[in-house]
Design a protein around this motif. Structure first.
Motif, PDB file in Angstrom:
ATOM      1  N   ILE A   1       0.828  -1.208   0.000  1.00  0.00           N
ATOM      2  CA  ILE A   1       0.000   0.000   0.000  1.00  0.00           C
ATOM      3  C   ILE A   1       0.862   1.258   0.000  1.00  0.00           C
ATOM      4  CG2 ILE A   1      -1.937  -1.127   1.152  1.00  0.00           C
ATOM      5  CD1 ILE A   1      -1.103   0.202   3.750  1.00  0.00           C
ATOM      6  N   PHE A   2       2.145   1.116   0.371  1.00  0.00           N
ATOM      7  CA  PHE A   2       3.049   2.268   0.377  1.00  0.00           C
ATOM      8  C   PHE A   2       4.055   2.140  -0.763  1.00  0.00           C
ATOM      9  CE2 PHE A   2       1.990   1.742   4.951  1.00  0.00           C
ATOM     10  CZ  PHE A   2       1.266   2.915   5.103  1.00  0.00           C
ATOM     11  N   LYS A   3       4.456   3.274  -1.295  1.00  0.00           N
ATOM     12  CA  LYS A   3       5.499   3.322  -2.289  1.00  0.00           C
ATOM     13  C   LYS A   3       6.438   4.473  -1.933  1.00  0.00           C
ATOM     14  CE  LYS A   3       6.433   3.757  -7.237  1.00  0.00           C
ATOM     15  NZ  LYS A   3       5.850   3.987  -8.587  1.00  0.00           N
ATOM     16  N   ASP A   4       7.702   4.142  -1.729  1.00  0.00           N
ATOM     17  CA  ASP A   4       8.718   5.152  -1.413  1.00  0.00           C
ATOM     18  C   ASP A   4       8.371   5.972  -0.176  1.00  0.00           C
ATOM     19  OD1 ASP A   4      10.183   4.346  -3.579  1.00  0.00           O
ATOM     20  OD2 ASP A   4       9.305   5.837  -4.928  1.00  0.00           O
ATOM     21  N   ILE A   5       7.789   5.331   0.822  1.00  0.00           N
ATOM     22  CA  ILE A   5       7.507   6.058   2.057  1.00  0.00           C
ATOM     23  C   ILE A   5       8.804   6.181   2.853  1.00  0.00           C
ATOM     24  CG2 ILE A   5       6.892   4.031   3.465  1.00  0.00           C
ATOM     25  CD1 ILE A   5       4.589   5.765   4.613  1.00  0.00           C
ATOM     26  N   PRO A   6       9.080   7.332   3.452  1.00  0.00           N
ATOM     27  CA  PRO A   6      10.360   7.520   4.151  1.00  0.00           C
ATOM     28  C   PRO A   6      10.556   6.524   5.287  1.00  0.00           C
ATOM     29  CG  PRO A   6       9.298   9.638   3.776  1.00  0.00           C
ATOM     30  CD  PRO A   6       8.293   8.580   3.397  1.00  0.00           C
TER      31      PRO A   6
ATOM     32  N   LYS B   1      -0.542  10.619   8.587  1.00  0.00           N
ATOM     33  CA  LYS B   1      -1.469  11.175   7.589  1.00  0.00           C
ATOM     34  C   LYS B   1      -1.476  12.692   7.699  1.00  0.00           C
ATOM     35  CE  LYS B   1      -6.355  11.415   6.354  1.00  0.00           C
ATOM     36  NZ  LYS B   1      -6.405  12.875   6.565  1.00  0.00           N
ATOM     37  N   LEU B   2      -1.337  13.354   6.571  1.00  0.00           N
ATOM     38  CA  LEU B   2      -1.422  14.802   6.552  1.00  0.00           C
ATOM     39  C   LEU B   2      -2.880  15.205   6.782  1.00  0.00           C
ATOM     40  CD1 LEU B   2       0.479  17.243   5.977  1.00  0.00           C
ATOM     41  CD2 LEU B   2      -0.434  17.226   3.645  1.00  0.00           C
TER      42      LEU B   2
ATOM     43  N   SER C   1       2.859  12.502   5.683  1.00  0.00           N
ATOM     44  CA  SER C   1       3.830  13.538   6.015  1.00  0.00           C
ATOM     45  C   SER C   1       4.782  12.985   7.065  1.00  0.00           C
ATOM     46  CB  SER C   1       3.117  14.776   6.554  1.00  0.00           C
ATOM     47  OG  SER C   1       4.049  15.740   7.011  1.00  0.00           O
ATOM     48  N   VAL C   2       6.034  13.411   6.985  1.00  0.00           N
ATOM     49  CA  VAL C   2       7.015  13.018   7.990  1.00  0.00           C
ATOM     50  C   VAL C   2       6.937  14.002   9.140  1.00  0.00           C
ATOM     51  CG1 VAL C   2       9.431  12.556   8.487  1.00  0.00           C
ATOM     52  CG2 VAL C   2       8.515  12.070   6.215  1.00  0.00           C
ATOM     53  N   THR C   3       6.697  13.499  10.323  1.00  0.00           N
ATOM     54  CA  THR C   3       6.655  14.328  11.521  1.00  0.00           C
ATOM     55  C   THR C   3       7.499  13.660  12.590  1.00  0.00           C
ATOM     56  OG1 THR C   3       5.209  15.476  13.097  1.00  0.00           O
ATOM     57  CG2 THR C   3       4.543  13.257  12.396  1.00  0.00           C
TER      58      THR C   3
END
Length: 510
Positions: free
Chosen positions: A370-375, A396-397, A405-407
């Motif tokens: 479900i993810f692609k290139d997630i940090p 999630k943004l 979003s990276v937090t």
């Protein structure tokens, strides 16, 4: 004055009993920069918080001839006293100090020192003395011999604090230890590496072994790489002649950064006792093979792009054509079940784009689907400045989409512990020595094991004149191919570039 919390001391951590009341601390090299900038301010910091033994006396010893007034003026010029209360404390502290001038190679001088110490000690039948050698290592042995002959207590106790460098390779380190061994027992020696006194480094054991969610993922199955980074904004600034005899690898990496690595990688100790902790650190070092030169890059800073900052070779104190590295990135491996094939990357350099020391633990990619290139997730321990621990995580943004979003989950010390005093590293370590706790000092076999890892590389670089450090501009991140080097060893910076640390929080503001 900021509030302070002093944890109850664990007596099991001690290797020796604490110094009793009316003991004497002797600072040898009292007129030098180290004593003025680090040792005396640390002693005063401990005195401010009533952490020195009752009735303690502090004696300075050096070759410089000066009277009592000049000596105390020198000390006080390096001690910050922001308020009237601190000014009063400083006057009390100075009253505890005295000075003796003498040579480092003459019995007569040390006999004068011994007579002075005996006159101010509070015990008629025994003495308890802590000797702090704020001196170059070239005189450690000579000074130690004269102290043992002339100033060693006939009854009581003695201990000695020795500053790095502890040699410049395995052979010289062993020679130094062999020379000191007949003079001081291992229990009496406190080899100081001030990074082990830094608050965040001391916190590593608690973070790792006091939090199950860290402990469960702290292995090769979850962690892709570990980076330990030391960056300075400035170059040698006219002191390159001294730096050139060591270079960045000897100056920072073989000691400070390797010490941090052992704390990150060690197994859970049986207890918080000094020997149990140091046993586990030694086991990590013994599981590390010597460094492969293929896993190393070295650099030397050149002038800044605008020409306002000079290059390393422009420093008039630096030997012409010096090959001394001012930057290095080194990959080490630990051959055990926990860390097999996980790269530990040590990076250190001068004249870079920022000033910081941090540990960056990067986790592996999440399962694709479900993810692609997630940090990747990262755990970052900021050792200095602005101590903090934060975890970079995906969220999630907010809004009507499923964008990520990276937090961060953030523990910034200035915000969370705003009313607590964070001691300086030298304060913490001198207090440990006073309390007889060797936990944060380097043991002889630990020193030997660390030099075994680095010495072949150092000799390889020293002896091969065709190996020249790559130039990098003053104020840059380092050599231009650094990112490719890191990527080759499993670190993902491309995705890391999506994230920006909130600088207002780093300054302690919300």
């Amino acid at each position: 004055m900021a509030d302070t919390i002093i944890a109850a001391e664990d007596p099991s951590a001690r290797s020796a009993p604490p110094l009793p009341s009316d003991s004497v601390i002797v600072v040898l090299g009292a007129s030098g920069d180290l004593a003025k900038k680090k040792t005396y301010p640390a002693l005063f910091g401990l005195y401010r918080y009533d952490l020195l033994p009752k009735g303690i006396k502090i004696v300075g010893y050096a070759r410089t001839k000066m009277d009592d007034a000049d000596y105390k003026k020198r000390i006080s010029s390096y001690i910050k006293t922001p308020g009237a209360e601190d000014e009063a404390k400083l006057k009390e502290f100075l009253a505890l100090t005295s000075y003796v001038s003498g040579q480092y190679d003459q019995d007569e001088s040390f006999q004068v020192l011994d007579k002075h110490i005996s006159e101010i000690e509070g015990y008629p039948d025994e003495s308890h003395r802590l000797f702090y050698l704020a001196l170059p290592p070239t005189v450690f042995t000579t000074v130690s011999q004269h102290l043992k002959t002339n100033c060693y207590p006939k009854k009581g106790s003695a201990r000695v604090i020795i500053e790095k460098p502890f040699g410049h390779d395995l052979e010289s380190s062993r020679e130094l230890q062999a020379a000191l061994r007949p003079i001081w027992s291992e229990d009496e020696i406190f080899r100081i590496d001030h990074y082990l006194g830094k608050e965040m480094v001391k916190n590593i054991l608690i973070l790792r072994f006091g939090n199950e969610f860290f402990n469960a993922s702290w292995n090769k199955s979850h962690i892709s790489s570990v980076q330990i980074t030391f960056k300075e904004l400035f170059g040698t600034e006219g002191r390159g002649g001294y730096f050139d005899t060591f270079g960045i690898i000897r100056d920072v990496m073989q000691n400070h950064l390797l010490q941090v690595l052992t704390m990150i990688a060690m197994e859970r100790p049986l207890s918080f006792s000094a020997e149990d902790i140091r046993d586990e650190k030694v086991r990590v070092l013994r599981a590390m093979p010597v460094i492969d030169p293929k896993n190393v890059i070295i650099g030397q800073y050149d002038k800044s792009p605008d020409g306002t900052k000079p290059g390393y070779l422009d420093d008039p104190t630096v030997p012409k054509g010096s090959r001394c590295p001012t930057f290095a990135a080194i990959v080490l491996y630990i051959q055990n079940d926990r860390w097999e094939n996980v790269p530990f990357i040590l990076k250190a350099g001068k004249a870079l784009d920022s000033a910081k020391v941090e540990v960056r633990v990067q986790y592996k990619d999440v399962t694709s689907g479900i993810f692609k290139d997630i940090p990747r997730n990262e755990l970052v321990l900021r050792i200095q400045p602005d101590e903090s621990v934060y975890i970079k995580m995906n969220s999630k943004l907010p809004g009507l989409t499923m964008k990520t979003s990276v937090t961060e989950l953030d523990l910034t010390y200035k915000r969370r512990f705003s009313n607590l005093h964070i001691p300086e590293a030298y304060e913490a370590l001198i207090l440990d020595a006073i309390n007889g706790d060797h936990s944060n000092f380097v043991r002889d076999d630990e020193l030997d094991a660390s030099w075994k890892i680095f010495t072949p590389l150092l000799h390889y670089l020293d002896q091969n004149e065709d190996i020249v450090p790559v130039k990098y501009p003053y104020g840059s991140r380092g050599p231009e191919f650094l990112d490719d080097f890191l990527a080759d060893h499993g670190y993902s910076r491309e995705l890391d570039g999506l994230y920006q640390w909130p600088t207002t929080r780093a300054n302690g503001k919300i």
